[in-house]
Design a protein around this motif. Structure first.
Motif, short mmCIF file in Angstrom:
data_model
loop_
_atom_site.label_atom_id
_atom_site.label_comp_id
_atom_site.label_asym_id
_atom_site.label_seq_id
_atom_site.Cartn_x
_atom_site.Cartn_y
_atom_site.Cartn_z
N HIS A 25 0.83 -1.21 0.00
CA HIS A 25 0.00 0.00 0.00
C HIS A 25 0.86 1.26 0.00
O HIS A 25 0.57 2.23 -0.72
CB HIS A 25 -0.94 0.00 1.21
N THR A 26 1.91 1.26 0.80
CA THR A 26 2.81 2.41 0.83
C THR A 26 3.44 2.66 -0.54
O THR A 26 3.49 3.80 -1.03
CB THR A 26 3.92 2.19 1.88
N SER A 27 3.89 1.59 -1.18
CA SER A 27 4.47 1.72 -2.52
C SER A 27 3.43 2.18 -3.53
O SER A 27 3.73 2.99 -4.43
CB SER A 27 5.06 0.37 -2.96
N PHE A 28 2.22 1.69 -3.39
CA PHE A 28 1.11 2.05 -4.29
C PHE A 28 0.83 3.55 -4.24
O PHE A 28 0.76 4.22 -5.28
CB PHE A 28 -0.12 1.24 -3.86
N VAL A 29 0.71 4.09 -3.04
CA VAL A 29 0.42 5.52 -2.89
C VAL A 29 1.60 6.36 -3.37
O VAL A 29 1.42 7.36 -4.09
CB VAL A 29 0.06 5.85 -1.43
N ARG A 30 2.81 5.98 -2.99
CA ARG A 30 3.99 6.73 -3.42
C ARG A 30 4.14 6.73 -4.94
O ARG A 30 4.52 7.74 -5.54
CB ARG A 30 5.24 6.13 -2.77
N GLU A 75 -7.58 -2.92 2.09
CA GLU A 75 -7.08 -3.95 3.02
C GLU A 75 -8.08 -5.08 3.21
O GLU A 75 -7.71 -6.26 3.25
CB GLU A 75 -6.75 -3.31 4.36
N GLN A 76 -9.37 -4.73 3.34
CA GLN A 76 -10.39 -5.72 3.68
C GLN A 76 -11.03 -6.39 2.47
O GLN A 76 -11.52 -7.52 2.57
CB GLN A 76 -11.51 -5.04 4.50
N VAL A 77 -11.04 -5.68 1.35
CA VAL A 77 -11.79 -6.17 0.19
C VAL A 77 -10.87 -6.46 -1.00
O VAL A 77 -10.80 -7.59 -1.48
CB VAL A 77 -12.89 -5.16 -0.22
N TRP A 78 -10.18 -5.44 -1.48
CA TRP A 78 -9.40 -5.59 -2.71
C TRP A 78 -8.21 -6.54 -2.55
O TRP A 78 -8.03 -7.46 -3.34
CB TRP A 78 -8.91 -4.22 -3.19
N TRP A 79 -7.38 -6.30 -1.54
CA TRP A 79 -6.15 -7.07 -1.40
C TRP A 79 -6.41 -8.57 -1.19
O TRP A 79 -5.77 -9.40 -1.85
CB TRP A 79 -5.31 -6.50 -0.26
N GLY A 81 -4.89 -9.33 -4.57
CA GLY A 81 -3.51 -9.60 -4.20
C GLY A 81 -2.48 -8.67 -4.80
O GLY A 81 -1.28 -8.87 -4.64
N SER A 82 -2.91 -7.64 -5.52
CA SER A 82 -1.99 -6.65 -6.06
C SER A 82 -2.79 -5.39 -6.37
O SER A 82 -4.02 -5.40 -6.35
CB SER A 82 -1.30 -7.16 -7.33
N PHE A 83 -2.06 -4.30 -6.67
CA PHE A 83 -2.71 -3.04 -7.04
C PHE A 83 -2.47 -2.70 -8.51
O PHE A 83 -2.61 -1.54 -8.91
CB PHE A 83 -2.20 -1.91 -6.14
N ASP A 84 -2.11 -3.70 -9.29
CA ASP A 84 -1.88 -3.47 -10.72
C ASP A 84 -3.14 -2.93 -11.38
O ASP A 84 -4.24 -3.45 -11.15
CB ASP A 84 -1.47 -4.77 -11.41
N HIS A 85 -2.98 -1.90 -12.18
CA HIS A 85 -4.06 -1.30 -12.98
C HIS A 85 -5.11 -0.59 -12.12
O HIS A 85 -6.16 -0.21 -12.64
CB HIS A 85 -4.75 -2.34 -13.86
#
Length: 235
Positions: A8-13, A40-44, A48-52
């Motif tokens: 999440h930290t990498s995603f926001v940065r 945290e509760q739903v997407w991940w 399992g990733s924040f791609d796209h």
């Protein structure tokens, strides 16, 4: 730090580094507790990733006024999915008639422009995340699931879910979407199958007590879902 926190930290940065002006300011101000909790509760757990996935994504309404979606999912395979995390206070209790009408019109406009809009209440994100995960997975296309965009690090499915193939899950979903009994022809058209494998898919769901045949005399005319929607099969 947990795997989610690190990601999440990498995603926001990553997104902050690529923005400036109001687009950067909106991300700094708008990506708060509810949005992080959704991830945290739903997407991940599901993806399992924040791609796209893009936080605080800028769009324009019919008057070319800038608005920001909580998230936009823009997979390489195509499609545009907007995700909103709605709190009762800000989206219902404090909303006047003009804001209420605008919110409905904005969603209708975005739908006309090719977006699929998903709304999750903060209460469900916080207290019933399994319902949100089920609804999110239903809304994401089978193509995304089969291509590996979804489920790469997802929670291990239940034993019941493991016994259903992706085709069977999609047919079961279709059976719940139709306002009539599902027929082999519906499965044939959806998956480009011949009659026999389409009927076998339906019969397999009958054997699992998920569908029931509807007959006219001795001839089966279709199949209907049994009981309540089986959420656990889509978690």
């Amino acid at each position: 730090m947990s795997e989610f926190e690190t990601a999440h930290t990498s995603f926001v940065r990553h997104h902050l580094a690529r923005r400036s002006g109001e687009r950067r300011g909106r991300l700094e101000r708008g990506h708060l507790y509810a949005e992080k909790l959704f991830l945290e509760q739903v997407w991940w757990p599901l993806v399992g990733s924040f791609d796209h996935l893009h936080p605080e994504y800028e769009i324009q309404d019919w008057n070319r006024r800038s608005q920001f979606l909580d998230f936009a999912f823009l997979p390489a395979s195509g499609g545009k999915i907007g995700i909103e995390c709605d709190g009762f206070q800000s989206h219902v209790k404090d909303m006047d008639r003009e804001k209420f009408s605008y919110a409905l019109n904005r969603d209708s406009f975005l739908t006309g422009m090719g977006w699929k809009m998903l709304h999750f209440s903060f209460d469900d994100i916080q207290r019933r995340p399994e319902v949100c995960r089920m609804l999110l997975q239903l809304s994401l296309s089978p193509a995304m699931i089969s291509s590996g965009l979804i489920g790469s690090k997802a929670q291990k499915p239940s034993a019941s879910a493991e016994r259903l193939s992706p085709f069977q899950k999609d047919v079961l979903k279709l059976a719940w979407q139709l306002n009539r009994p599902i027929r082999p022809r519906d499965v044939m058209e959806r998956h480009d199958l011949s009659f026999r494998p389409a009927r076998q898919l339906l019969q397999a769901l009958v054997e699992r007590n998920l569908l029931a045949p509807r007959a006219s005399g001795r001839q089966i005319r279709g199949y209907e879902p049994i009981g309540r929607f089986p959420m656990h099969l889509f978690e």
